[in-house]
Design a protein around this motif. Structure first.
Motif, PDB file in Angstrom:
ATOM      1  N   UNK A  86      -4.735   4.818   1.735  1.00  0.00           N
ATOM      2  CA  UNK A  86      -4.297   3.628   1.006  1.00  0.00           C
ATOM      3  C   UNK A  86      -3.750   2.653   2.036  1.00  0.00           C
ATOM      4  N   UNK A  87      -4.491   1.591   2.260  1.00  0.00           N
ATOM      5  CA  UNK A  87      -4.198   0.675   3.353  1.00  0.00           C
ATOM      6  C   UNK A  87      -4.027  -0.742   2.813  1.00  0.00           C
ATOM      7  N   UNK A  93      11.044   4.605   5.661  1.00  0.00           N
ATOM      8  CA  UNK A  93       9.926   4.859   4.761  1.00  0.00           C
ATOM      9  C   UNK A  93       9.993   6.275   4.188  1.00  0.00           C
ATOM     10  N   UNK A  94      10.340   7.242   5.009  1.00  0.00           N
ATOM     11  CA  UNK A  94      10.461   8.614   4.522  1.00  0.00           C
ATOM     12  C   UNK A  94      11.551   8.711   3.454  1.00  0.00           C
ATOM     13  N   UNK A 130      -2.369  -5.759  -4.410  1.00  0.00           N
ATOM     14  CA  UNK A 130      -1.450  -6.134  -5.480  1.00  0.00           C
ATOM     15  C   UNK A 130      -0.201  -5.252  -5.464  1.00  0.00           C
ATOM     16  N   UNK A 131       0.811  -5.686  -6.222  1.00  0.00           N
ATOM     17  CA  UNK A 131       2.052  -4.913  -6.308  1.00  0.00           C
ATOM     18  C   UNK A 131       1.900  -3.776  -7.326  1.00  0.00           C
ATOM     19  N   UNK A 132       3.004  -3.112  -7.639  1.00  0.00           N
ATOM     20  CA  UNK A 132       2.944  -1.969  -8.547  1.00  0.00           C
ATOM     21  C   UNK A 132       2.538  -2.351  -9.968  1.00  0.00           C
ATOM     22  N   UNK A 151       0.833  -1.205   0.000  1.00  0.00           N
ATOM     23  CA  UNK A 151       0.000   0.000   0.000  1.00  0.00           C
ATOM     24  C   UNK A 151       0.867   1.254   0.000  1.00  0.00           C
ATOM     25  N   UNK A 152       1.943   1.246   0.758  1.00  0.00           N
ATOM     26  CA  UNK A 152       2.859   2.388   0.820  1.00  0.00           C
ATOM     27  C   UNK A 152       3.471   2.661  -0.558  1.00  0.00           C
ATOM     28  N   UNK A 153       3.932   1.612  -1.222  1.00  0.00           N
ATOM     29  CA  UNK A 153       4.555   1.773  -2.552  1.00  0.00           C
ATOM     30  C   UNK A 153       3.555   2.352  -3.555  1.00  0.00           C
ATOM     31  N   UNK A 154       2.320   1.884  -3.501  1.00  0.00           N
ATOM     32  CA  UNK A 154       1.304   2.436  -4.399  1.00  0.00           C
ATOM     33  C   UNK A 154       0.937   3.866  -4.004  1.00  0.00           C
TER      34      UNK A 154
END
Length: 153
Positions: free
Chosen positions: A111-112, A72-73, A145-147, A21-24
């Motif tokens: 986005x979770x 993450x930052x 899902x992934x990117x 979710x973070x990547x998206x």
């Protein structure tokens, strides 16, 4: 006119689901020129320990959380985002993500990651993502899902 998001919340908990979710969220933030708020909620119920150990135990959780948030930052900055805020909050993850943070930061998209809980666990403790979907005042995207939009095993 197309919907443009201005403030996106990416709650992280260290799981692979929240990582997806973070990547998206980074990509959606870039497309919308939106601010990304990366949040980790320390569940205060989870850090209750036998008397006498709270200080050291809690300090270690906070230390590890700060290291994780810095990582993450950095990932978000390296991806080209300039408007990033990290938050470490305390309380119920469900309420903080689903109600408090959206109200406090005027978030328009959460986005979770999808839950990793089985049916019995969801029955007894409930899913954070399920609560957020039901109670959030803004749009919620549950990422599975992934990117490349491929299901991750």
């Amino acid at each position: 006119m197309l919907q443009e998001y201005t403030t996106i919340l990416a709650p992280i908990d260290g799981s692979s689901e929240s990582e997806l979710a973070f990547r998206k969220a980074i990509e959606v933030s870039k497309r919308n020129n939106a601010k990304l708020i990366i949040a980790h909620i320390i569940d205060t119920r989870a850090i209750q320990t036998p008397s006498g150990f709270e200080g050291d135990f809690t300090d270690e959780i906070i230390r590890q959380t700060k290291i994780m948030m810095d990582e993450y930052e950095k990932i978000a900055k390296d991806a080209g985002l300039t408007s990033i805020e990290t938050r470490i909050e305390y309380g119920s993850p469900k309420v903080m993500i689903g109600k408090d943070l959206p109200d406090q930061y005027n978030i328009d998209l959460i986005m979770i990651g999808a839950t990793g809980l089985n049916a019995v666990e969801r029955l007894f403790i409930g899913s954070v993502s399920e609560y957020v979907i039901r109670h959030s005042p803004c749009d919620v995207m549950v990422v599975r899902t992934d990117l490349e939009n491929k299901k991750v095993k």
